[in-house]
Structure formats: C-alpha cells, structure tokens
Design a protein around this motif. Structure first.
Motif, mmCIF file in Angstrom:
data_model
loop_
_atom_site.group_PDB
_atom_site.id
_atom_site.type_symbol
_atom_site.label_atom_id
_atom_site.label_comp_id
_atom_site.label_asym_id
_atom_site.label_seq_id
_atom_site.Cartn_x
_atom_site.Cartn_y
_atom_site.Cartn_z
ATOM 1 N N ARG A 17 45.595 61.160 -1.129
ATOM 2 C CA ARG A 17 44.342 60.764 -1.969
ATOM 3 C C ARG A 17 43.389 61.543 -1.195
ATOM 4 O O ARG A 17 43.276 61.740 -0.010
ATOM 5 C CB ARG A 17 44.199 59.431 -2.110
ATOM 6 C CG ARG A 17 44.867 58.682 -2.804
ATOM 7 C CD ARG A 17 44.880 57.159 -2.765
ATOM 8 N NE ARG A 17 45.617 56.229 -3.645
ATOM 9 C CZ ARG A 17 45.246 55.642 -5.001
ATOM 10 N NH1 ARG A 17 43.672 56.197 -5.427
ATOM 11 N NH2 ARG A 17 45.936 55.031 -5.609
ATOM 12 N N ASP A 18 42.302 62.030 -2.133
ATOM 13 C CA ASP A 18 41.002 62.572 -1.621
ATOM 14 C C ASP A 18 40.415 61.492 -0.628
ATOM 15 O O ASP A 18 40.204 60.276 -1.125
ATOM 16 C CB ASP A 18 40.123 63.126 -2.799
ATOM 17 C CG ASP A 18 40.722 64.288 -3.323
ATOM 18 O OD1 ASP A 18 41.049 65.281 -2.707
ATOM 19 O OD2 ASP A 18 40.645 64.303 -4.647
ATOM 20 N N PRO A 19 39.786 61.833 0.275
ATOM 21 C CA PRO A 19 39.217 60.984 1.316
ATOM 22 C C PRO A 19 37.634 60.630 0.580
ATOM 23 O O PRO A 19 37.239 61.304 -0.250
ATOM 24 C CB PRO A 19 39.194 61.676 2.508
ATOM 25 C CG PRO A 19 39.120 63.110 2.369
ATOM 26 C CD PRO A 19 40.027 63.096 1.213
ATOM 27 N N LEU A 20 37.049 59.601 1.089
ATOM 28 C CA LEU A 20 35.601 59.180 0.707
ATOM 29 C C LEU A 20 34.848 60.375 1.258
ATOM 30 O O LEU A 20 35.037 60.963 2.119
ATOM 31 C CB LEU A 20 35.271 57.872 1.292
ATOM 32 C CG LEU A 20 36.136 56.519 0.886
ATOM 33 C CD1 LEU A 20 35.530 55.561 1.686
ATOM 34 C CD2 LEU A 20 35.847 56.346 -0.454
ATOM 35 N N CYS A 44 41.312 58.135 11.255
ATOM 36 C CA CYS A 44 41.001 59.345 11.753
ATOM 37 C C CYS A 44 39.771 59.713 12.429
ATOM 38 O O CYS A 44 39.486 60.193 13.379
ATOM 39 C CB CYS A 44 41.556 60.560 10.873
ATOM 40 S SG CYS A 44 41.258 62.182 11.431
ATOM 41 N N MET A 45 38.726 59.177 11.397
ATOM 42 C CA MET A 45 37.327 59.305 11.635
ATOM 43 C C MET A 45 37.143 58.335 12.699
ATOM 44 O O MET A 45 36.059 58.784 13.663
ATOM 45 C CB MET A 45 36.637 58.908 10.281
ATOM 46 C CG MET A 45 36.325 60.082 9.333
ATOM 47 S SD MET A 45 35.795 61.695 9.908
ATOM 48 C CE MET A 45 34.136 60.930 10.799
ATOM 49 N N GLY A 46 37.735 57.279 13.024
ATOM 50 C CA GLY A 46 37.202 56.352 14.404
ATOM 51 C C GLY A 46 37.872 56.993 15.521
ATOM 52 O O GLY A 46 36.979 57.086 16.460
ATOM 53 N N ARG A 71 43.685 68.384 5.263
ATOM 54 C CA ARG A 71 43.060 67.512 4.523
ATOM 55 C C ARG A 71 42.093 66.644 5.282
ATOM 56 O O ARG A 71 40.728 66.506 5.097
ATOM 57 C CB ARG A 71 44.016 66.713 3.544
ATOM 58 C CG ARG A 71 44.795 67.194 2.638
ATOM 59 C CD ARG A 71 43.925 67.844 1.441
ATOM 60 N NE ARG A 71 43.672 66.502 0.524
ATOM 61 C CZ ARG A 71 43.348 66.638 -0.691
ATOM 62 N NH1 ARG A 71 43.361 68.047 -1.269
ATOM 63 N NH2 ARG A 71 42.989 65.712 -1.337
ATOM 64 N N LEU A 72 42.614 66.026 6.274
ATOM 65 C CA LEU A 72 41.664 65.098 7.327
ATOM 66 C C LEU A 72 40.700 65.974 7.687
ATOM 67 O O LEU A 72 39.477 65.538 7.942
ATOM 68 C CB LEU A 72 42.646 64.583 8.255
ATOM 69 C CG LEU A 72 43.616 63.472 7.497
ATOM 70 C CD1 LEU A 72 44.431 62.926 8.686
ATOM 71 C CD2 LEU A 72 42.828 62.336 6.999
ATOM 72 N N THR A 73 41.045 66.973 8.311
ATOM 73 C CA THR A 73 39.795 67.985 9.135
ATOM 74 C C THR A 73 39.122 68.272 8.168
ATOM 75 O O THR A 73 37.645 68.587 8.607
ATOM 76 C CB THR A 73 40.646 69.107 9.773
ATOM 77 O OG1 THR A 73 41.635 68.684 10.419
ATOM 78 C CG2 THR A 73 39.575 70.004 10.497
#
Length: 274
Positions: free
Chosen positions: A13-16, A149-151, A69-71
C-alpha cells in the motif's frame, strides 16, 4: 494505487503522505487514517510481505521494490521535518531527544538535505537488520512497515545530527582562528551562498532509491546500523564481527562499486572534470 509483488498478489500500500496528520508517538498509526478493519488488513498484508521477503533472504527485485517505496516516503518526509523543526519533536517522542543546546535554527538547506540523506541510509540499515532480519517487526506490534521504518530513521537522525553539529562547531572555531592569521585565505570566511533547486532535490531522492539496494553485504549493513544508533566506528565494526579496518575496506569497496556502476553521478572534485 497499490503495487503488487510480482507473482504473489500481495499489495504494497501507499504509505501515509507527509502532509497527513501524524501521531505524537512515531511508532503508532494515526487513528483517523483508517478504520480498525483496514488497519488490521494493512498489518496482515505487511506480515505477508515480510514472509515473502524473508524467503528471498531480504534481497532481490522484490526486496528492492519495497525498499524503494519506503525510501521514497522517508526521504522527503525527513527533508520536510528538518525544515520545520518537527524532527526534534519526533526524536523526543521516540525517547531519543536532541539536547536543547545542540538545536540550531540557522542550518542551511544543504545541511538539511545531507543530514536527511544520511539519516535515511542509516535508518534503513537499522530497519533491515533489526526490524526484518532479526524479526523485531511483527503485525502484533501495532505499527505497519512504513511507520516502523520511519521510527528507525528518526532514531538514526540523532547521531547523524550530533556528528554534523560537532563538525560545524569545529569548523566555526577554525574560522575564528583563521581570522587572526595573516596568511589565511580571505575567501575561507565567505559563506557558501548556493541553494539547492528542485532538480537537485529530485536528483538526490532518486540517487538514494538506487543506491540503497546495492548495500547487500550483511556485515556492512550491521556495521552501519550500529554506527547509526551511536556506536563509534570501532564499536560498530566489533559488533558486526569485523575489525575497524575490515569494515572500512568493505565500505570503501561498496563506495567504489556504487561509483563504477554509474548509479551515483560524481560531483566536481570526486573524479570528474571541474
């Protein structure tokens, strides 16, 4: 639109988006972002993705797609938070506050881009080592992969920022000393007035997405992870099962491989003509 992991029918899914409301705790999802059923489905989907990636050894095209995607979310988010000062609130909420006397308001946009980049690279190494390989992320923890991941990136920011601040302090001290030196270069006291344009921001973001999947040496990743959470180079190497020199050599080979691959374009002074 969701992106499918090829051949498995699992949606990433697309992240926030960075513009959406965010919680005080960086590891907890905003309640208003989705209802309980959607949140449960998202966590189950993430758990399935991790299961597939674990079978791949957390490498290969499917892993690279998830990292991209995460990056692609983490980097512009960090740039925004560094610009507004939100990152300091986030680190405090995560239990990793930056001491008040180290927080400055006059850091340049170039500095913020550099710190954001290093924080994402180091944070992704921590996320891979601890969240994925060691299995510390799990659906029952309450945070989806993007939030977890953002954490890791938020926590990686603190040692990166402290190192930058120390280098800045040292540089300012040297400038003050040079002001009394008759032989000092007068041009050294002129601040750099260059500012990044939208092309530079987009190019840097694209470069990070292409470089991260090339860091495949697990010991290098682990060493970067330990360094990101505050260890010295010596301590990071030891915990990764290497000597400091061995970790430096592997990192140097990785840097050369990245440069030779053409993924990273050399800047003037790094091997290209000025």
């Amino acid at each position: 639109m969701p992106t499918e992991l090829e051949g498995d029918g699992i949606a990433v899914r697309d992240p926030l988006h960075a513009g959406q409301s965010a919680p005080d705790n960086p590891l907890v999802e905003p309640v208003s972002s989705e209802d309980e059923a959607e949140r449960t489905q998202r966590l189950q989907s993430d758990a399935k993705i991790v299961e597939i990636l674990r079978a791949d050894g957390f490498e290969g095209p499917r892993y690279d797609k998830v990292v991209e995607r995460l990056t692609g979310y983490a980097w512009p988010t960090m740039v925004k938070w560094c610009g507004t000062g939100e990152i300091f609130r986030r680190t405090a909420a995560a239990g990793r506050p930056v001491p008040r006397h180290l927080i400055v308001a006059d850091w340049s946009q170039d500095d913020r881009l550099e710190i954001s980049t290093d924080s994402v690279i180091n944070g992704m190494a921590v996320f891979r080592t601890y969240g994925l390989v060691e299995g510390r992320w799990h659906a029952g923890g309450g945070a989806n992969l993007t939030t977890y991941c953002m954490g890791a990136v938020i926590r990686a920011f603190v040692p990166v920022y402290k190192a930058w601040h120390e280098a800045r302090r040292t540089g300012q001290a040297e400038l003050r000393r040079s002001g009394t030196d008759e032989e000092a270069d007068p041009m050294a006291a002129i601040p750099d007035q260059r500012a990044p344009d939208p092309y530079q921001v987009a190019a840097t973001n694209d470069e990070i997405r292409r470089i991260l999947p090339m860091v495949k040496d697990p010991k290098v990743l682990e060493g970067l992870g330990w360094y990101a959470v505050g260890c010295t180079q010596e301590q990071a190497a030891q915990r990764a099962g290497l000597t400091r020199k061995a970790l430096e050599r592997r990192t140097h080979r990785l840097r050369n491989r990245i440069n030779e691959s053409g993924v990273r374009r050399l800047e003037p002074g790094e091997g290209e003509a000025r």
